[in-house]
Design an enzyme around this catalytic site. Structure first.
Site, PDB file in Angstrom:
ATOM      1  N   TYR A  95     -12.054  14.398  -5.221  1.00 51.54           N
ATOM      2  CA  TYR A  95     -11.072  13.764  -6.117  1.00 51.54           C
ATOM      3  C   TYR A  95     -10.241  14.832  -6.844  1.00 51.54           C
ATOM      4  CZ  TYR A  95      -9.226  11.316 -10.235  1.00 51.54           C
ATOM      5  OH  TYR A  95      -8.405  10.833 -11.223  1.00 51.54           O
ATOM      6  N   ASP A 145       0.835  -1.194   0.000  1.00 53.17           N
ATOM      7  CA  ASP A 145       0.000   0.000   0.000  1.00 53.17           C
ATOM      8  C   ASP A 145       0.875   1.252   0.000  1.00 53.17           C
ATOM      9  OD1 ASP A 145      -1.895   2.061   0.832  1.00 53.17           O
ATOM     10  OD2 ASP A 145      -3.193   0.381   1.374  1.00 53.17           O
ATOM     11  N   ILE A 146       0.557   2.199  -0.874  1.00 54.90           N
ATOM     12  CA  ILE A 146       1.359   3.439  -0.915  1.00 54.90           C
ATOM     13  C   ILE A 146       1.152   4.296   0.333  1.00 54.90           C
ATOM     14  CG2 ILE A 146       1.623   3.571  -3.428  1.00 54.90           C
ATOM     15  CD1 ILE A 146      -0.701   5.701  -3.339  1.00 54.90           C
ATOM     16  N   ASN A 177     -26.215  10.076 -17.688  1.00 59.63           N
ATOM     17  CA  ASN A 177     -26.515  11.113 -16.696  1.00 59.63           C
ATOM     18  C   ASN A 177     -26.683  12.438 -17.423  1.00 59.63           C
ATOM     19  OD1 ASN A 177     -25.992   9.306 -14.443  1.00 59.63           O
ATOM     20  ND2 ASN A 177     -23.835   9.530 -14.979  1.00 59.63           N
ATOM     21  N   VAL A 236      -9.557   8.329 -20.055  1.00 60.06           N
ATOM     22  CA  VAL A 236      -8.806   7.282 -20.749  1.00 60.06           C
ATOM     23  C   VAL A 236      -9.691   6.036 -20.888  1.00 60.06           C
ATOM     24  CG1 VAL A 236      -6.658   5.969 -20.780  1.00 60.06           C
ATOM     25  CG2 VAL A 236      -6.748   8.179 -19.601  1.00 60.06           C
ATOM     26  N   SER A 252     -12.313   8.118  -9.606  1.00 62.73           N
ATOM     27  CA  SER A 252     -13.763   8.322  -9.569  1.00 62.73           C
ATOM     28  C   SER A 252     -14.179   9.495  -8.684  1.00 62.73           C
ATOM     29  CB  SER A 252     -14.493   7.048  -9.133  1.00 62.73           C
ATOM     30  OG  SER A 252     -15.774   7.333  -8.681  1.00 62.73           O
ATOM     31  N   GLN A 310       0.818   5.621 -10.802  1.00 63.68           N
ATOM     32  CA  GLN A 310      -0.591   5.538 -11.231  1.00 63.68           C
ATOM     33  C   GLN A 310      -1.528   5.237 -10.065  1.00 63.68           C
ATOM     34  OE1 GLN A 310      -0.819   6.176 -14.651  1.00 63.68           O
ATOM     35  NE2 GLN A 310       1.404   6.310 -14.403  1.00 63.68           N
ATOM     36  N   VAL A 340     -17.461   5.253 -17.914  1.00 63.98           N
ATOM     37  CA  VAL A 340     -18.624   5.171 -18.805  1.00 63.98           C
ATOM     38  C   VAL A 340     -18.422   4.185 -19.973  1.00 63.98           C
ATOM     39  CG1 VAL A 340     -17.960   7.284 -20.058  1.00 63.98           C
ATOM     40  CG2 VAL A 340     -20.290   6.530 -20.111  1.00 63.98           C
TER      41      VAL A 340
HETATM   42  N1  LIG Z   1      -8.880   6.303 -16.248  1.00 64.82           N
HETATM   43  C1  LIG Z   1      -8.973   7.603 -16.441  1.00 64.82           C
HETATM   44  O1  LIG Z   1      -9.703   8.069 -17.287  1.00 64.82           O
HETATM   45  C2  LIG Z   1      -8.169   8.565 -15.600  1.00 64.82           C
HETATM   46  C3  LIG Z   1      -8.352   9.938 -15.797  1.00 64.82           C
HETATM   47  C4  LIG Z   1      -7.603  10.829 -15.030  1.00 64.82           C
HETATM   48  C5  LIG Z   1      -6.683  10.348 -14.124  1.00 64.82           C
HETATM   49  N2  LIG Z   1      -6.556   9.000 -13.936  1.00 64.82           N
HETATM   50  C6  LIG Z   1      -5.597   8.544 -12.949  1.00 64.82           C
HETATM   51  O2  LIG Z   1      -4.805   7.522 -13.533  1.00 64.82           O
HETATM   52  C7  LIG Z   1      -4.406   6.592 -12.538  1.00 64.82           C
HETATM   53  C8  LIG Z   1      -4.763   5.184 -12.954  1.00 64.82           C
HETATM   54  O3  LIG Z   1      -6.155   5.107 -13.131  1.00 64.82           O
HETATM   55  P1  LIG Z   1      -6.886   3.807 -13.680  1.00 64.82           P
HETATM   56  O4  LIG Z   1      -8.009   4.270 -14.515  1.00 64.82           O
HETATM   57  O5  LIG Z   1      -5.895   2.862 -14.231  1.00 64.82           O
HETATM   58  O6  LIG Z   1      -7.534   3.251 -12.334  1.00 64.82           O
HETATM   59  P2  LIG Z   1      -7.460   1.794 -11.685  1.00 64.82           P
HETATM   60  O7  LIG Z   1      -8.375   1.852 -10.503  1.00 64.82           O
HETATM   61  O8  LIG Z   1      -7.717   0.758 -12.706  1.00 64.82           O
HETATM   62  O9  LIG Z   1      -5.957   1.698 -11.199  1.00 64.82           O
HETATM   63  C9  LIG Z   1      -5.491   2.199  -9.988  1.00 64.82           C
HETATM   64  C10 LIG Z   1      -4.600   1.139  -9.382  1.00 64.82           C
HETATM   65  O10 LIG Z   1      -4.059   1.666  -8.158  1.00 64.82           O
HETATM   66  C11 LIG Z   1      -4.140   0.645  -7.161  1.00 64.82           C
HETATM   67  N3  LIG Z   1      -4.203   1.284  -5.846  1.00 64.82           N
HETATM   68  C12 LIG Z   1      -5.213   2.021  -5.330  1.00 64.82           C
HETATM   69  N4  LIG Z   1      -4.931   2.402  -4.082  1.00 64.82           N
HETATM   70  C13 LIG Z   1      -3.705   1.893  -3.799  1.00 64.82           C
HETATM   71  C14 LIG Z   1      -2.884   1.944  -2.652  1.00 64.82           C
HETATM   72  N5  LIG Z   1      -3.285   2.572  -1.537  1.00 64.82           N
HETATM   73  N6  LIG Z   1      -1.697   1.332  -2.685  1.00 64.82           N
HETATM   74  C15 LIG Z   1      -1.288   0.655  -3.793  1.00 64.82           C
HETATM   75  N7  LIG Z   1      -2.032   0.577  -4.913  1.00 64.82           N
HETATM   76  C16 LIG Z   1      -3.232   1.184  -4.908  1.00 64.82           C
HETATM   77  C17 LIG Z   1      -5.420  -0.107  -7.488  1.00 64.82           C
HETATM   78  O11 LIG Z   1      -5.491  -1.387  -6.909  1.00 64.82           O
HETATM   79  C18 LIG Z   1      -5.362  -0.138  -9.011  1.00 64.82           C
HETATM   80  O12 LIG Z   1      -4.670  -1.262  -9.471  1.00 64.82           O
HETATM   81  C19 LIG Z   1      -5.050   7.067 -11.250  1.00 64.82           C
HETATM   82  O13 LIG Z   1      -4.127   7.864 -10.558  1.00 64.82           O
HETATM   83  C20 LIG Z   1      -6.204   7.910 -11.727  1.00 64.82           C
HETATM   84  O14 LIG Z   1      -6.592   8.882 -10.769  1.00 64.82           O
HETATM   85  C21 LIG Z   1      -7.278   8.111 -14.653  1.00 64.82           C
END
Ligand SMILES: NC(=O)c1ccc[n+]([C@@H]2O[C@H](COP(=O)([O-])OP(=O)(O)OC[C@H]3O[C@@H](n4cnc5c(N)ncnc54)[C@H](O)[C@@H]3O)[C@@H](O)[C@H]2O)c1
Length: 325
Positions: free
Chosen positions: A148, A60-61, A209, A178, A85, A80, A192
């Site tokens: 967020y 855990d980070i 929505n 993404v 959400s 990442q 979505v």
């Molecule tokens: N998907 C998008 O459209 C989008 C848009 C803007 C920003 N982001 C950012 O990109 C990053 C990746 O997003 P994603 O869509 O792949 O989401 P995701 O939920 O699929 O990936 C996040 C990962 O982080 C891990 N994680 C969460 N809390 C943790 C913790 N305390 N310690 C260790 N690992 C932990 C989760 O288990 C997961 O594997 C995130 O920082 C998110 O905020 C994503």
């Protein structure tokens, strides 16, 4: 091209992280994945576990010692891990803050002390908040509209201070909606595109929505991978210690998105063309319109988004069709 490096990918079992793991493993790098599987999945990284160039640290980070262990001898950090959400953060702002802010700070401290070459992190388009100007330009932001969004903005502030105070090289990539393979279609906080794709495949009506005229700059995962690699690669110091929109540079309404999804999915099952969408109330914290200027990334990093929305959607739909059924 980045090769023969040691790269830590936090959140490497998640959607974006697992795609980054795959890409950088293929380019002969050593990849360390730090993840606590809170929203990520083992199945996203199962295949990499056989590689001698891949190391999984389940942790855990929010724990500084775990972060220190993960960054040991690492060249680059691609951070990442976070709780994504907007609605999740409205329901539980404390946990989102703990992971996204305290966890982020732990990673910065660990990266600083380990002298990593560069710390590249997932920032977010939500930082534009209530700013109405379009397209979004990196320097013009508004007030955050959700917990967020606050966490992601605080990340940028911390990264900036760490660059100036400790000389840690950082680059923030403000991701815009993404989508692509490995994105989780399940759960209350699903994004979505995967959610709608799964519903269409099951011949269920997705709920939009609002009236469907809200628009987003949907960005295919391969463009995001390209941005991460460019951010690692860039040499020009003017291009470092800053943030970049990571997007396609096109705006698509939810209504148009649904049209594309139905069109592409109907090629697999023509009954999908008859599934109607349902309209519900707008969601709290949602930005009405989002469109990025990608000029800064083009100029400073040489970014060239290879996938337009429609190409990415076709690829994604194919992937979900093959993997969801
Ligand atoms: N998907 C998008 O459209 C989008 C848009 C803007 C920003 N982001 C950012 O990109 C990053 C990746 O997003 P994603 O869509 O792949 O989401 P995701 O939920 O699929 O990936 C996040 C990962 O982080 C891990 N994680 C969460 N809390 C943790 C913790 N305390 N310690 C260790 N690992 C932990 C989760 O288990 C997961 O594997 C995130 O920082 C998110 O905020 C994503």
């Amino acid at each position: 091209m980045i090769t023969n490096k040691k790269i830590l990918i936090t959140g490497g079992a998640g959607f974006i992280g697992s795609n980054l793991c795959e890409y950088f493993l293929k380019k002969n790098n050593k990849v360390i994945c730090l993840d606590n599987f809170s929203t990520g999945h083992k199945h996203n990284i199962q295949i990499f576990l056989q590689s001698e160039n891949f190391l999984l640290i389940e942790g855990d980070i929010r724990d500084l010692e775990t972060c220190r262990k993960a960054v040991d001898n690492v060249d680059y950090v691609l951070h990442q891990a976070a709780l994504g959400s907007v609605p999740r953060s409205i329901t539980d702002p404390i946990t989102s803050n703990d992971v996204n802010v305290s966890g982020f700070l732990n990673m910065l401290v660990a990266a600083r002390d380990a002298n990593v070459k560069r710390f590249i992190y997932a920032a977010s388009s939500s930082t534009y908040g209530d700013s109405e100007s379009l397209p979004k330009i990196e320097d013009v932001i508004g007030k955050p509209l959700s917990p967020y969004a606050i966490t992601k903005y605080v990340n940028e502030l911390y990264a900036d201070v760490f660059s100036k105070t400790y000389g840690l090289e950082t680059i923030g990539l403000r991701y815009f909606n993404v989508f692509g393979r490995n994105q989780d279609p399940n759960g209350a906080y699903a994004a979505v595109i995967p959610k709608f794709v799964k519903q269409f495949i099951n011949l269920e009506s997705p709920v939009i929505n609002g009236d469907g005229n809200y628009s987003r700059d949907f960005t295919y995962i391969d463009n995001v991978i390209q941005m991460n690699e460019l951010a690692m690669f860039v040499d020009d110091q003017q291009a470092v210690n800053t943030v970049y929109n990571t997007a396609c540079g096109d705006r698509t309404t939810l209504n148009d998105l649904v049209k594309y999804l139905k069109r592409y999915l109907s090629e697999y099952n023509d009954k999908i063309s008859k599934v109607d969408v349902v309209y519900g109330p707008n969601r709290m914290g949602d930005i009405p319109h989002s469109l990025a200027s990608v000029e800064k990334a083009k100029k400073m990093l040489g970014y060239n988004p290879k996938y337009r929305l429609e190409d990415g959607l076709r690829e994604s739909v194919k992937w979900y069709w093959e993997n969801l059924k």
